[in-house]
Motif scaffolding. Structure first.
Motif, PDB file in Angstrom:
ATOM      1  N   ARG A  91      35.236  31.614   4.991  1.00 25.28           N
ATOM      2  CA  ARG A  91      35.381  32.356   3.726  1.00 25.28           C
ATOM      3  C   ARG A  91      36.851  32.568   3.387  1.00 25.28           C
ATOM      4  NH1 ARG A  91      30.879  34.504   1.857  1.00 25.28           N
ATOM      5  NH2 ARG A  91      29.148  34.785   3.278  1.00 25.28           N
ATOM      6  N   ASP A  92      37.667  32.620   4.439  1.00 24.88           N
ATOM      7  CA  ASP A  92      39.079  32.930   4.239  1.00 24.88           C
ATOM      8  C   ASP A  92      39.958  31.688   4.148  1.00 24.88           C
ATOM      9  OD1 ASP A  92      38.699  35.692   4.263  1.00 24.88           O
ATOM     10  OD2 ASP A  92      38.591  35.711   6.440  1.00 24.88           O
ATOM     11  N   ILE A  93      39.305  30.522   4.080  1.00 20.94           N
ATOM     12  CA  ILE A  93      40.079  29.280   3.999  1.00 20.94           C
ATOM     13  C   ILE A  93      39.832  28.593   2.661  1.00 20.94           C
ATOM     14  CG2 ILE A  93      40.563  27.059   5.095  1.00 20.94           C
ATOM     15  CD1 ILE A  93      39.133  27.978   7.526  1.00 20.94           C
ATOM     16  N   GLY A  94      40.905  28.075   2.096  1.00 17.64           N
ATOM     17  CA  GLY A  94      40.768  27.202   0.936  1.00 17.64           C
ATOM     18  C   GLY A  94      41.238  25.828   1.364  1.00 17.64           C
ATOM     19  N   TYR A  95      40.527  24.801   0.953  1.00 17.39           N
ATOM     20  CA  TYR A  95      40.869  23.447   1.420  1.00 17.39           C
ATOM     21  C   TYR A  95      40.833  22.455   0.267  1.00 17.39           C
ATOM     22  CZ  TYR A  95      39.783  18.845   3.533  1.00 17.39           C
ATOM     23  OH  TYR A  95      39.742  17.510   3.854  1.00 17.39           O
ATOM     24  N   LEU A  96      41.903  21.704   0.156  1.00 17.03           N
ATOM     25  CA  LEU A  96      41.947  20.609  -0.814  1.00 17.03           C
ATOM     26  C   LEU A  96      41.930  19.300  -0.035  1.00 17.03           C
ATOM     27  CD1 LEU A  96      42.614  19.336  -3.677  1.00 17.03           C
ATOM     28  CD2 LEU A  96      44.994  19.502  -3.001  1.00 17.03           C
ATOM     29  N   PRO A  97      40.852  18.502  -0.150  1.00 20.61           N
ATOM     30  CA  PRO A  97      40.824  17.224   0.566  1.00 20.61           C
ATOM     31  C   PRO A  97      41.826  16.234  -0.032  1.00 20.61           C
ATOM     32  CG  PRO A  97      38.640  17.829  -0.288  1.00 20.61           C
ATOM     33  CD  PRO A  97      39.639  18.720  -0.936  1.00 20.61           C
ATOM     34  N   GLU A  98      42.141  15.217   0.751  1.00 18.71           N
ATOM     35  CA  GLU A  98      43.023  14.163   0.267  1.00 18.71           C
ATOM     36  C   GLU A  98      42.266  13.349  -0.781  1.00 18.71           C
ATOM     37  OE1 GLU A  98      44.057  11.411   3.303  1.00 18.71           O
ATOM     38  OE2 GLU A  98      45.697  10.536   2.162  1.00 18.71           O
ATOM     39  N   GLN A  99      42.942  12.983  -1.849  1.00 24.46           N
ATOM     40  CA  GLN A  99      42.316  12.250  -2.961  1.00 24.46           C
ATOM     41  C   GLN A  99      40.927  12.795  -3.253  1.00 24.46           C
ATOM     42  OE1 GLN A  99      42.376   8.131  -1.836  1.00 24.46           O
ATOM     43  NE2 GLN A  99      44.590   8.034  -1.938  1.00 24.46           N
ATOM     44  N   PRO A 100      40.872  14.039  -3.703  1.00 24.19           N
ATOM     45  CA  PRO A 100      39.559  14.684  -3.836  1.00 24.19           C
ATOM     46  C   PRO A 100      38.671  14.001  -4.875  1.00 24.19           C
ATOM     47  CG  PRO A 100      41.236  15.987  -4.936  1.00 24.19           C
ATOM     48  CD  PRO A 100      41.951  14.871  -4.236  1.00 24.19           C
ATOM     49  N   TYR A 101      37.387  14.029  -4.578  1.00 22.40           N
ATOM     50  CA  TYR A 101      36.412  13.524  -5.532  1.00 22.40           C
ATOM     51  C   TYR A 101      35.256  14.520  -5.545  1.00 22.40           C
ATOM     52  CZ  TYR A 101      33.928  10.186  -8.351  1.00 22.40           C
ATOM     53  OH  TYR A 101      33.287   9.581  -9.394  1.00 22.40           O
ATOM     54  N   PHE A 102      34.795  14.834  -6.730  1.00 21.23           N
ATOM     55  CA  PHE A 102      33.744  15.847  -6.825  1.00 21.23           C
ATOM     56  C   PHE A 102      32.553  15.283  -7.590  1.00 21.23           C
ATOM     57  CE2 PHE A 102      37.850  18.053  -6.612  1.00 21.23           C
ATOM     58  CZ  PHE A 102      37.665  18.722  -5.424  1.00 21.23           C
ATOM     59  N   TYR A 103      31.482  16.078  -7.617  1.00 23.56           N
ATOM     60  CA  TYR A 103      30.274  15.639  -8.324  1.00 23.56           C
ATOM     61  C   TYR A 103      30.631  15.316  -9.774  1.00 23.56           C
ATOM     62  CZ  TYR A 103      28.300  17.946  -4.275  1.00 23.56           C
ATOM     63  OH  TYR A 103      28.027  18.321  -3.001  1.00 23.56           O
ATOM     64  N   ASP A 104      30.552  14.034 -10.116  1.00 23.60           N
ATOM     65  CA  ASP A 104      31.064  13.650 -11.428  1.00 23.60           C
ATOM     66  C   ASP A 104      30.090  13.948 -12.565  1.00 23.60           C
ATOM     67  OD1 ASP A 104      29.226  11.719 -10.917  1.00 23.60           O
ATOM     68  OD2 ASP A 104      30.648  10.057 -10.783  1.00 23.60           O
ATOM     69  N   TYR A 105      28.885  14.400 -12.223  1.00 29.65           N
ATOM     70  CA  TYR A 105      27.932  14.770 -13.279  1.00 29.65           C
ATOM     71  C   TYR A 105      28.133  16.217 -13.722  1.00 29.65           C
ATOM     72  CZ  TYR A 105      25.664  16.444  -9.042  1.00 29.65           C
ATOM     73  OH  TYR A 105      25.417  17.059  -7.852  1.00 29.65           O
ATOM     74  N   LEU A 106      29.043  16.921 -13.046  1.00 28.72           N
ATOM     75  CA  LEU A 106      29.320  18.313 -13.415  1.00 28.72           C
ATOM     76  C   LEU A 106      30.606  18.386 -14.232  1.00 28.72           C
ATOM     77  CD1 LEU A 106      28.694  20.235 -10.060  1.00 28.72           C
ATOM     78  CD2 LEU A 106      27.109  19.895 -11.945  1.00 28.72           C
ATOM     79  N   THR A 107      30.729  19.464 -15.000  1.00 26.16           N
ATOM     80  CA  THR A 107      32.008  19.732 -15.652  1.00 26.16           C
ATOM     81  C   THR A 107      32.854  20.525 -14.652  1.00 26.16           C
ATOM     82  OG1 THR A 107      31.349  21.860 -16.541  1.00 26.16           O
ATOM     83  CG2 THR A 107      30.830  19.930 -17.886  1.00 26.16           C
TER      84      THR A 107
END
Lengths: 325, 258
Positions: A91-107
């Motif tokens: 809960r106390d960690i924020g993480y940005l993956p390398e070359q992030p990719y997310f669910y592209d069907y969402l805004t």
């Protein structure tokens, strides 16, 4: 290993002990490739820690191990004093993956709302935070566009927003500047500095050394899966031995011996001298009628240190190959 | 458990946005064609034609969704690395896996329910006199959904440790074997060695028995379904799904992502 003078602070935010990751490969996975070798490292609470190294050095491996996306072959790690297997600590960690990719069907707004739900935030809180984060990363006008239409840089911004959405104590960013234009990089730098002012601990990996020099309290240099040095950027590079650089203008010709060492572009010259010879050189230049524009110390950059380590590592690897070990 | 629900609803939303439910249009066309054909052939077998065709279509469409989307539930997320940001959050891997399973099973529930209602309406349209046994087709649709849930669980398990293509082949293979479990048990004993006989027998009990869920002929003849069969199939699907999902969780919890 370089000598590092670390500041003594409170309990480390992140610490790893002999963290090792080997990947099996080859026929029947009989061979082992070591991606990370016995990493012992501490990131202090409230500092900005840069994790620098060339591609394939083990930066992402370390971060993925910390995030439990992969599991160590040996060793352990703790975040905020708790073992990384403690899911509530996440809960106390924020993480940005390398070359992030997310669910592209969402805004972007829907994605952030989804992650906020995972963090169990209330409906009102979610709405307010999503808007605030979109604004923070400069996507307030693009929040209602599906992510499949986003550029790489925009995805990186969404990634940044989801990393800090839930107000974590520790933010771990894997190559946060990659894929960004100069404006985007500047914005990410500002966000990192803002997080630091808010008292958060930030650890980020990068191979853009100027970013690390500009932002980090300390950096760790990793090459070939081994940590090669940890310390403040200015501790890792020696300022004094590199001498001074004089920039001057000189119209016409001169026979002053000091000019032989200078490099010329147009009417301007650039001259590097050891610190002890600085005043003598200036005298000679004045006598020759030169107009001195600037005198600045020549610092070994992190880049030079970095390149030296990489070269040494390659030479070692080549030696091992030749000797057949 | 709340997080399982959040992941499940997002998986459902993905299916809707990826236009998975568009197959309902195809099904509607099949039902319209079946109604027309049934109307043109002799009275008495129109129910058999409509019900057999309708239930087969529901089953086939559902199977395609269950296998292809089921295999992609986790493998697509690993491939595109969309689960990295999620798994770094306070989400346990089993919560993620159950959420994905729940999302697709919910999608299939909506899909099969819509098709089941469509089939029922088509049947009512062609039949001159409705009878009590007509409700059997709704039970048949429920059984198809149970069967699909089991297929999704299998597809999910295989996709946790192998490539998507192999996972599709394994799932399809087990499904086909599962249709003939009864035949496997009744293989003529004299042609096989005792060891082989025992092996096929144990294998037949290990395999999911998909034939149990097929009550097409009962539905076609409007025969009522005993309550015990409904309870038995529900329990069988629940237990089998739980075992397969537990195995999937065990594999996935230890898996190194790329």
């Amino acid at each position: 290993m370089l000598v590092a003078k670390n500041k003594v602070m409170s309990a480390p935010a992140i610490e790893t002990e002999n963290l090792t990751k080997e990947y099996p490969h080859g026929f029947l996975n009989l061979k082992k490739r070591t991606s990370l070798e016995g990493l012992n490292m501490q990131v202090e609470t409230g500092e900005v820690f840069g994790f620098i190294g060339p591609n394939g050095a083990g930066k992402s491996t370390t971060i993925k191990l910390l995030m439990r996306l992969i599991f160590p072959t040996a060793g352990s790690a703790r975040i905020l004093g708790k073992p990384i297997s403690d899911i509530e600590m996440h809960r106390d960690i924020g993480y940005l993956p390398e070359q992030p990719y997310f669910y592209d069907y969402l805004t972007a707004a829907e994605l952030l709302d989804y992650f906020a739900r995972i963090h169990d935030l209330s409906a009102a809180d979610r709405k307010e935070r999503v808007q605030r984060m979109l604004k923070k990363v400069g996507l307030e006008t693009a929040g209602k566009i599906q992510l499949r239409k986003y550029s790489k840089g925009m995805l990186q911004r969404v990634g940044m927003a989801q990393a800090i959405l839930h107000d974590p104590k520790i933010v771990i960013l894997d190559e946060p500047m990659s894929g960004l234009d100069p404006v985007g990089r500047r914005e990410v730098r500002d966000i990192i500095l803002e997080l630091k002012h808010e008292g958060k601990t930030v650890m980020f990996s990068t191979h853009i050394l100027s970013d690390a020099e500009m932002l980090c309290d300390r950096v760790g240099v990793i090459v070939g899966g081994k940590l090669r040095g940890v310390g403040a950027p200015e501790q890792l590079v020696d300022v004094k031995t590199q001498g001074m650089e004089i920039l001057f203008e000189l119209a016409g010709q001169s026979v002053a011996p000091v000019l032989a060492k200078a490099t010329r572009s147009g009417d301007r010259y650039r001259l590097q001298v050891p610190e002890a010879e600085l005043y003598g050189a200036i005298e000679q230049l004045r006598a020759a009628g030169a107009r001195i524009l600037s005198v600045a110390p020549v610092r070994a950059t992190l880049e030079e240190l970095f390149m030296n380590l990489v070269e040494a590592d390659r030479a070692q690897a080549a030696a091992i190959e030749v000797s057949g070990k | 458990m709340k997080r399982v629900g959040v992941v499940a609803l997002n998986t459902f939303r993905e299916a809707v946005r990826d236009r998975v439910l568009y197959n309902l249009l195809f099904f509607a066309l099949v039902m319209m064609a079946a109604s027309i054909i049934a109307g043109q052939i002799s009275i008495g077998i129109e129910q058999t034609v409509i019900v057999t065709l309708g239930l087969s279509a529901i089953s086939l469409i559902g199977l395609l969704i269950a296998v292809f989307i089921g295999v992609g539930l986790v493998s697509k997320e690993m491939d595109k690395r969309t689960l990295y940001a999620l798994l770094a959050k306070p989400v346990r891997r089993w919560e993620f896996l159950l959420g994905k399973f729940g999302g697709l099973v919910l999608t299939l529930a909506v899909n099969t329910a819509a098709m089941g209602i469509g089939l029922f309406l088509a049947l009512m349209y062609v039949k001159s006199t409705p009878e009590q046994g007509d409700a059997t087709i709704l039970v048949a649709v429920y059984f198809i959904w149970l069967k699909l849930a089991l297929v999704v669980a299998l597809a999910l398990l295989f996709s946790c440790f192998t490539t998507p293509l192999l996972a599709i082949l394994f799932t399809a293979g087990i499904y086909i074997v599962g249709l003939y479990v009864q035949e496997l048990r009744n293989l003529p004993m004299q042609v096989m060695s005792p060891g082989m006989t025992a092996f096929t027998k144990y294998l037949s009990y290990l395999m999911p028995n998909f034939e149990n869920f097929n009550i097409m002929s009962m539905a076609a003849h409007a025969r009522p379904v005993p309550g015990s069969l409904i309870a038995q199939n529900t329990l069988y699907a629940a237990v089998y799904c739980s075992i397969v999902l537990t195995a999937a969780v065990l594999v996935f919890s230890r898996r190194n992502l790329k």
